[in-house]
Design an enzyme around this catalytic site. Structure first.
Site, PDB file in Angstrom:
ATOM      1  CD  GLU A  22      -2.415  35.387  -6.410  1.00 11.12           C
ATOM      2  OE1 GLU A  22      -1.981  35.701  -7.530  1.00 11.12           O
ATOM      3  OE2 GLU A  22      -2.975  36.187  -5.642  1.00 11.12           O
ATOM      4  CB  THR A  54       0.519  36.789  -2.503  1.00  9.86           C
ATOM      5  OG1 THR A  54       0.122  36.354  -1.189  1.00  9.86           O
ATOM      6  CG2 THR A  54      -0.573  36.440  -3.501  1.00  9.86           C
ATOM      7  CD1 TRP A  55       6.926  40.722  -0.932  1.00  4.49           C
ATOM      8  CD2 TRP A  55       7.865  38.766  -1.465  1.00  4.49           C
ATOM      9  NE1 TRP A  55       8.247  40.789  -0.581  1.00  4.49           N
ATOM     10  CE2 TRP A  55       8.849  39.597  -0.901  1.00  4.49           C
ATOM     11  CE3 TRP A  55       8.227  37.492  -1.885  1.00  4.49           C
ATOM     12  CZ2 TRP A  55      10.180  39.189  -0.746  1.00  4.49           C
ATOM     13  CZ3 TRP A  55       9.533  37.091  -1.729  1.00  4.49           C
ATOM     14  CH2 TRP A  55      10.499  37.927  -1.165  1.00  4.49           C
ATOM     15  CE1 TYR A 312      -4.700  36.715  -8.738  1.00  4.73           C
ATOM     16  CE2 TYR A 312      -6.682  37.965  -9.278  1.00  4.73           C
ATOM     17  CZ  TYR A 312      -5.324  37.731  -9.438  1.00  4.73           C
ATOM     18  OH  TYR A 312      -4.603  38.521 -10.303  1.00  4.73           O
TER      19      TYR A 312
END
Length: 383
Positions: A22, A54-55, A312
């Site tokens: 991510e 990610t947002w 992550y």
């Protein structure tokens, strides 16, 4: 265009878990440029099953997230784009904005979405739905399946320790059940946990998201694999039979570890907290321990039977590569090495003095042959 759930289902029995990663949208143009280079290196080095982006909180990075997801897709990654319920633009119809973002994603070859409620916008303590917008991730999942059918693969978040909003301070720790104790965390001398009644609500809600059309679950970060194992068993009890992908926060720095565990109210086992506190002033020791701890976590999760290990990365590489090498995964190429790094070659271990644009490096050794040049596939980083 592959759906991630189909890729997961193709895993051969007994094989190692797949790897996924991510990223988050950087704040500067140079940061984006560096991220694109890193994305290319990680595609070449570990060939992840899929790659998330990610947002931003409050929809703050919507446009850049779409751009990065498109870059992932066009460079060979299976892009899994986060999308939240937050309005994508000031004013207008928030649902129309979400539909527009989904149409753009589909047009650009992005057909896997992580459906989330999202974090509060900057400056807001509590999350608030936009007027006429979605109120929760379930709304978003239902909207996608109703308006796009099966065109998108959908993943949703799961919380082994309970959603941060469902975690509360415990005035009397002796009142906790064994399950509540297992999920509990301590911050500033105070004890927090997701009470059993709240945990049940969380699991009921997760079941609704899966029933509404979500394909699999990616969990919030955790550091206690026993809690994750309990969560997987609980999913089965609730009739949730889809893959549960563990979200693994790479430990890169002490300050970041403290910040993220505090923000997410993450359970930190006493031994882990003591170890981190003992090395907090030694950045190199923290990085080395982050790799060591990550390897052990992944070994535990592999024994549980997970199909995917989801990292992550915090837009970094070293810890992820170190963990994977420690687990016996092949990390191809060495374009990610830097000047000053120790690398292993056919001539032994040396130090990188310079790197050319094609990845070849001038490496300095001790002994009779002080310097030699190697192609990028002929050297690998020493951790």
């Amino acid at each position: 265009m592959s759906k991630i759930i189909d890729l997961i289902k193709a895993k051969e029995e007994g094989s190692k878990p797949f790897i996924s990663i991510e990223f988050f949208p950087p704040r500067t143009a140079d940061g984006v440029k560096n991220l694109y280079a890193r994305m290319d290196r990680m595609k070449e080095s570990i060939n992840p099953l899929f790659s998330d982006v990610t947002w931003g909180a409050g929809g703050s990075t919507a446009e850049l997230t779409l751009d990065i997801a498109e870059q992932l897709s066009t460079t060979g990654h299976v892009a899994n784009m986060h999308m939240t319920c937050t309005n994508l633009e000031k004013g207008g119809d928030p649902k129309a904005a979400v539909r527009g973002a989904l149409e753009t994603a589909k047009k650009n070859g992005i057909n896997n979405i992580v459906a989330l409620r999202g974090d509060p916008a900057a400056g807001q303590e509590e999350w608030k739905a936009a007027d006429g917008g979605f109120t929760c991730a379930l709304d978003l999942v239902e909207y996608m399946t109703e308006n796009f059918g099966s065109e998108f693969g959908i993943s949703v978040a799961g919380y082994p320790e309970g959603h941060p909003n469902a975690i509360s301070e415990v005035e009397d720790p002796s009142s906790m059940s064994e399950a509540e104790k297992a999920r509990s965390s301590m911050e500033g001398g105070k004890v927090y946990t997701c009470r059993d009644a709240d945990y049940k609500k969380e699991m009921d809600y997760l079941k609704k998201k899966i029933d509404a059309g979500a394909d699999f679950i990616i969990t919030q970060m955790f550091f206690d694999t026993k809690v994750f194992g309990t969560f997987v068993k609980d999913c089965k009890t609730w009739g949730i039979n889809c893959p549960v992908v563990p979200g693994l926060m790479c430990i890169n720095a002490y300050a970041g570890f403290v910040k993220m565990t505090g923000f997410c109210k993450t359970r930190v086992p006493a031994e882990l907290r003591a170890k981190m506190d003992s090395i907090k002033d030694d950045p190199d020791a923290v990085k080395a321990f982050g790799i060591e701890f990550g390897i052990q976590m992944c070994q535990d999760l592999t024994e549980i039977g997970v199909e995917v290990l989801h990292f992550y990365t915090l837009n970094l590489e070293k810890t992820t590569y170190g963990i994977l090498k420690g687990l016996g995964y092949e990390v191809k190429g060495s374009a990610w090495a830097r000047v000053g790094d120790q690398v292993k070659t056919a001539n032994g271990v040396g130090v990188v003095k310079s790197i050319e644009s094609d990845g070849s490096a001038s490496i300095e050794f001790e002994g009779e042959t002080p310097t030699a040049t190697f192609k990028k596939e002929e050297y690998s980083k020493v951790f």
